[in-house]
Enzyme design. Structure first.
Site, PDB file in Angstrom:
ATOM      1  N   LYS A  27      49.682  47.546  39.477  1.00  0.00           N
ATOM      2  CA  LYS A  27      48.288  47.605  39.002  1.00  0.00           C
ATOM      3  C   LYS A  27      47.327  47.233  40.121  1.00  0.00           C
ATOM      4  O   LYS A  27      46.319  47.902  40.363  1.00  0.00           O
ATOM      5  CB  LYS A  27      48.076  46.662  37.817  1.00  0.00           C
ATOM      6  CG  LYS A  27      46.615  46.394  37.494  1.00  0.00           C
ATOM      7  CD  LYS A  27      46.442  45.368  36.421  1.00  0.00           C
ATOM      8  CE  LYS A  27      46.605  43.954  36.825  1.00  0.00           C
ATOM      9  NZ  LYS A  27      45.445  43.289  37.416  1.00  0.00           N
ATOM     10  N   ASN A  28      47.654  46.150  40.847  1.00  0.00           N
ATOM     11  CA  ASN A  28      46.729  45.645  41.861  1.00  0.00           C
ATOM     12  C   ASN A  28      46.718  46.454  43.148  1.00  0.00           C
ATOM     13  O   ASN A  28      45.973  46.133  44.074  1.00  0.00           O
ATOM     14  CB  ASN A  28      47.016  44.165  42.133  1.00  0.00           C
ATOM     15  CG  ASN A  28      46.626  43.322  40.937  1.00  0.00           C
ATOM     16  OD1 ASN A  28      45.950  43.801  40.022  1.00  0.00           O
ATOM     17  ND2 ASN A  28      47.059  42.083  40.922  1.00  0.00           N
ATOM     18  N   CYS A  83      36.150  34.083  34.397  1.00  0.00           N
ATOM     19  CA  CYS A  83      37.151  34.488  33.402  1.00  0.00           C
ATOM     20  C   CYS A  83      38.002  33.278  33.072  1.00  0.00           C
ATOM     21  O   CYS A  83      37.784  32.191  33.608  1.00  0.00           O
ATOM     22  CB  CYS A  83      37.991  35.650  33.914  1.00  0.00           C
ATOM     23  SG  CYS A  83      39.257  35.145  35.079  1.00  0.00           S
ATOM     24  N   ARG A 130      35.556  32.582  39.748  1.00  0.00           N
ATOM     25  CA  ARG A 130      35.805  33.827  40.501  1.00  0.00           C
ATOM     26  C   ARG A 130      34.531  34.463  41.066  1.00  0.00           C
ATOM     27  O   ARG A 130      34.183  35.592  40.733  1.00  0.00           O
ATOM     28  CB  ARG A 130      36.584  34.813  39.653  1.00  0.00           C
ATOM     29  CG  ARG A 130      37.866  34.169  39.115  1.00  0.00           C
ATOM     30  CD  ARG A 130      38.775  35.102  38.446  1.00  0.00           C
ATOM     31  NE  ARG A 130      39.386  36.036  39.367  1.00  0.00           N
ATOM     32  CZ  ARG A 130      40.226  36.984  38.971  1.00  0.00           C
ATOM     33  NH1 ARG A 130      40.513  37.087  37.662  1.00  0.00           N
ATOM     34  NH2 ARG A 130      40.769  37.829  39.809  1.00  0.00           N
ATOM     35  N   ASP A 162      50.002  34.620  40.704  1.00  0.00           N
ATOM     36  CA  ASP A 162      50.279  35.481  39.551  1.00  0.00           C
ATOM     37  C   ASP A 162      51.688  35.309  39.003  1.00  0.00           C
ATOM     38  O   ASP A 162      52.048  35.945  38.012  1.00  0.00           O
ATOM     39  CB  ASP A 162      50.042  36.956  39.923  1.00  0.00           C
ATOM     40  CG  ASP A 162      48.566  37.254  40.172  1.00  0.00           C
ATOM     41  OD1 ASP A 162      48.271  38.337  40.699  1.00  0.00           O
ATOM     42  OD2 ASP A 162      47.725  36.392  39.851  1.00  0.00           O
ATOM     43  N   ARG A 203      46.819  44.939  29.703  1.00  0.00           N
ATOM     44  CA  ARG A 203      45.988  45.225  30.866  1.00  0.00           C
ATOM     45  C   ARG A 203      46.822  45.511  32.104  1.00  0.00           C
ATOM     46  O   ARG A 203      46.422  46.240  32.993  1.00  0.00           O
ATOM     47  CB  ARG A 203      45.074  44.035  31.172  1.00  0.00           C
ATOM     48  CG  ARG A 203      44.019  43.770  30.110  1.00  0.00           C
ATOM     49  CD  ARG A 203      43.051  42.761  30.617  1.00  0.00           C
ATOM     50  NE  ARG A 203      42.606  43.143  31.950  1.00  0.00           N
ATOM     51  CZ  ARG A 203      41.853  42.340  32.701  1.00  0.00           C
ATOM     52  NH1 ARG A 203      41.523  41.151  32.243  1.00  0.00           N
ATOM     53  NH2 ARG A 203      41.477  42.720  33.909  1.00  0.00           N
TER      54      ARG A 203
HETATM   55  C1  EPZ Z   1      43.311  39.385  43.120  1.00  0.00           C
HETATM   56  O1  EPZ Z   1      42.133  38.895  42.472  1.00  0.00           O
HETATM   57  C2  EPZ Z   1      44.222  39.888  41.999  1.00  0.00           C
HETATM   58  N1  EPZ Z   1      43.540  40.929  41.257  1.00  0.00           N
HETATM   59  C3  EPZ Z   1      44.563  38.717  41.069  1.00  0.00           C
HETATM   60  O2  EPZ Z   1      45.508  39.186  40.102  1.00  0.00           O
HETATM   61  C4  EPZ Z   1      45.225  37.621  41.874  1.00  0.00           C
HETATM   62  O3  EPZ Z   1      45.421  36.501  41.054  1.00  0.00           O
HETATM   63  C5  EPZ Z   1      44.312  37.204  43.060  1.00  0.00           C
HETATM   64  O4  EPZ Z   1      43.976  38.354  43.855  1.00  0.00           O
HETATM   65  C6  EPZ Z   1      44.983  36.196  43.969  1.00  0.00           C
HETATM   66  O5  EPZ Z   1      46.192  36.661  44.441  1.00  0.00           O
HETATM   67  C7  EPZ Z   1      43.506  42.191  41.776  1.00  0.00           C
HETATM   68  O6  EPZ Z   1      44.012  42.490  42.850  1.00  0.00           O
HETATM   69  C8  EPZ Z   1      42.802  43.230  40.970  1.00  0.00           C
HETATM   70  P1  EPZ Z   1      40.716  36.474  45.212  1.00  0.00           P
HETATM   71  P2  EPZ Z   1      40.819  38.556  43.327  1.00  0.00           P
HETATM   72  O7  EPZ Z   1      39.379  37.020  45.572  1.00  0.00           O
HETATM   73  O8  EPZ Z   1      40.756  39.434  44.495  1.00  0.00           O
HETATM   74  C9  EPZ Z   1      37.829  32.704  45.708  1.00  0.00           C
HETATM   75  C10 EPZ Z   1      46.424  39.561  37.970  1.00  0.00           C
HETATM   76  O9  EPZ Z   1      46.955  38.747  37.209  1.00  0.00           O
HETATM   77  N2  EPZ Z   1      36.769  33.655  46.092  1.00  0.00           N
HETATM   78  O10 EPZ Z   1      41.812  36.661  46.180  1.00  0.00           O
HETATM   79  O11 EPZ Z   1      39.686  38.533  42.381  1.00  0.00           O
HETATM   80  C11 EPZ Z   1      38.255  32.835  44.242  1.00  0.00           C
HETATM   81  O12 EPZ Z   1      37.408  32.136  43.391  1.00  0.00           O
HETATM   82  C12 EPZ Z   1      45.138  39.155  38.717  1.00  0.00           C
HETATM   83  O13 EPZ Z   1      46.840  40.705  38.209  1.00  0.00           O
HETATM   84  C13 EPZ Z   1      35.550  33.166  46.496  1.00  0.00           C
HETATM   85  O14 EPZ Z   1      35.327  31.963  46.538  1.00  0.00           O
HETATM   86  O15 EPZ Z   1      41.144  37.067  43.790  1.00  0.00           O
HETATM   87  C14 EPZ Z   1      39.669  32.280  44.274  1.00  0.00           C
HETATM   88  O16 EPZ Z   1      39.638  30.915  44.161  1.00  0.00           O
HETATM   89  C15 EPZ Z   1      44.581  37.864  38.231  1.00  0.00           C
HETATM   90  N3  EPZ Z   1      34.571  34.051  46.842  1.00  0.00           N
HETATM   91  C16 EPZ Z   1      40.180  32.719  45.645  1.00  0.00           C
HETATM   92  O17 EPZ Z   1      39.022  33.040  46.430  1.00  0.00           O
HETATM   93  C17 EPZ Z   1      34.787  35.427  46.812  1.00  0.00           C
HETATM   94  O18 EPZ Z   1      33.866  36.203  47.138  1.00  0.00           O
HETATM   95  C18 EPZ Z   1      41.110  33.916  45.636  1.00  0.00           C
HETATM   96  O19 EPZ Z   1      40.542  34.928  44.844  1.00  0.00           O
HETATM   97  C19 EPZ Z   1      36.039  35.891  46.411  1.00  0.00           C
HETATM   98  C20 EPZ Z   1      37.022  34.993  46.050  1.00  0.00           C
END
Ligand code: EPZ
Length: 417
Positions: A22-23, A117, A122, A305, A397
């Site tokens: 999915k990702n 969420c 996020r 995850d 999802r």
């Molecule tokens: C991706 O989400 C995945 N989703 C998530 O999978 C996964 O948990 C996550 O990466 C971490 O591996 C998809 O790929 C669609 P991040 P993403 O930006 O990109 C902080 C699932 O279950 N952050 O890497 O949204 C954030 O708050 C889902 O399939 C900022 O501070 O996660 C977090 O603490 C859930 N500012 C950390 O970085 C930003 O602009 C990592 O989040 C962006 C992120």
């Protein structure tokens, strides 16, 4: 609303096929906005988030077809709307992935700001910071990111936190920016490298994906291509835990074992017997399950995850294990439901102490997010009696017919509408 009913106790035995990731599929679909030519994708999981993205692209005016055989054809010849509406973004945060491509190709975008969420606030500040470094203006107005540019220019972008979709969004935007962009402290997830592979097939010039520094040379335009997305390492990891927790014997096929090396190594420490081949691995669950601490970190370390699924396993461990979540600030909702099933878990901020050896008993439980719902199924597979899992729309999802796949290897599980 559908529910999942599980009667625990069966050791799982047999083979299971893993679907596409999915990702990896979500950013691949967003990347289709970067070109006027057709993008043909294969190995696309037929799950709700993919269908939401199809709808988002169609509402923009793109041709977007996704079939149950795992193929998708996407063509953004021209689009009449450069907007991702709140109604769609609120159901799927990954909609933010259209922002980079829209600004890069159409110089304008209006994308609803994804709120928080169940697992955390996020924010997307790094996505916006990167686009502004490339010369865009990004204002947040009435809950929408309003972004525009005269034309993106290459830039050096250091992200102070590793962000997966942030890296993907900026990498896509940089493919059509003038000059070179360097993304520092970039995410190394296999899904990021898969996207880089797709963009290269479209004519993009990208190096360093899979490392913390990605270099992108902008090009004038991108062309169509055919691309097969990678298997879902989190789905594969979920089945690995299912085999270990039920003391079963399962072969997980059509996956990439090296993409979940940290997970398989953690399960081996916890007592499971694991053998790997090029595109499959076999897990034999053993007694006792050994309690082992784990800490989530960005790839290639243990993925957040898989944290919930691993916690379910640790409820059956021979001692105590500390589960530390470093990525998201609120990703222990599943623990509260496992406690209702009889687990002994104490939460202290981003750490959970899981005391093993407790007999779980079936109960009515609520899924709070995608991976939490999978972890409750895993706990239910070893619980005494019947468990009912509510709000399985979370599961749909990102998992493709998980209850059918589990039933095919011996689980007593069914979906009840
Ligand atoms: C991706 O989400 C995945 N989703 C998530 O999978 C996964 O948990 C996550 O990466 C971490 O591996 C998809 O790929 C669609 P991040 P993403 O930006 O990109 C902080 C699932 O279950 N952050 O890497 O949204 C954030 O708050 C889902 O399939 C900022 O501070 O996660 C977090 O603490 C859930 N500012 C950390 O970085 C930003 O602009 C990592 O989040 C962006 C992120």
């Amino acid at each position: 609303m559908d529910k999942i009913r599980v009667i625990g106790g069966n050791p799982l035995k047999g083979c299971v096929e893993i679907s596409g990731a999915k990702n990896a599929a979500l950013p691949a679909m967003a990347a289709s906005l970067l070109s006027a030519e057709a993008i043909h994708l294969e190995n696309i999981p037929y799950v709700r988030d993919i269908l939401t993205t199809r709808r988002l692209l169609q509402e923009m005016g793109a041709e977007a077809e996704v079939l149950e055989d795992g193929t998708a054809t996407l063509k953004a010849l021209d689009i009449r709307s450069r907007e991702a509406p709140y109604e769609l973004v609120k159901t799927m945060r990954a909609s933010i992935l259209v922002l980079g491509p829209l600004v890069a190709r159409f110089k304008k975008a209006r994308v609803s700001l994804p709120g928080g969420c169940a697992i955390g606030a996020r924010p997307v500040n790094l996505h916006l910071m990167g686009l502004e470094k490339m010369g865009a203006t990004c204002d947040v107005v009435h809950g929408y990111v309003e972004a525009s540019t005269e034309g993106l220019r290459g830039a050096n972008i250091l992200m102070d936190t590793v962000t997966v979709t942030g890296t993907e969004n900026l990498m896509m935007a940089a493919t059509l920016a003038e000059g070179e962009t360097i993304l520092d402290n970039a995410a190394c997830e296999p899904e990021v490298s898969d996207l880089a592979g797709l963009l290269r097939s479209m004519g993009g010039r990208i190096e360093g994906d899979g490392t913390r520094t990605i270099r992108i040379q902008g090009v004038k335009e991108l062309h169509g291509c055919r691309h097969r997305v990678i298997p879902d390492r989190i789905e594969a990891g979920t089945f690995a835990v299912a085999a270990a927790i039920t003391r079963g014997d399962v072969e997980v096929r059509n996956c990439c074992p090296q993409h979940l090396a940290a997970v398989l190594s953690q399960l081996t420490q916890a007592g499971a017997e694991i053998t790997t081949e090029a595109n499959s691995f076999r897990v034999r669950g053993k007694d006792p399950i050994r309690s082992k601490n784990v800490t989530t970190h960005p790839y290639p370390a243990f993925p957040t995850d898989m944290q919930a699924q691993y916690m379910a396993l640790m409820t059956q461990g021979d001692g105590s294990a500390v589960v530390t979540e470093t990525i998201f600030e609120n990703r222990f909702m599943h623990a509260l439901e496992m406690i209702r099933m009889g687990a002994d878990i104490t939460i202290d901020g981003r750490q959970a102490l899981v005391k093993g050896g407790k007999l779980l008993t079936g109960a009515k439980v609520l899924a709070s997010d995608l991976r939490a719902s999978a972890s409750l199924i895993l706990a239910a597979l070893v619980a005494q009696g019947e468990t009912w899992i509510d709000r399985v729309y979370h599961l749909d999802r990102g998992y493709c017919q998980i209850e059918r796949k589990l039933a095919s290897i011996g689980a007593n599980i069914e979906r009840v509408s």
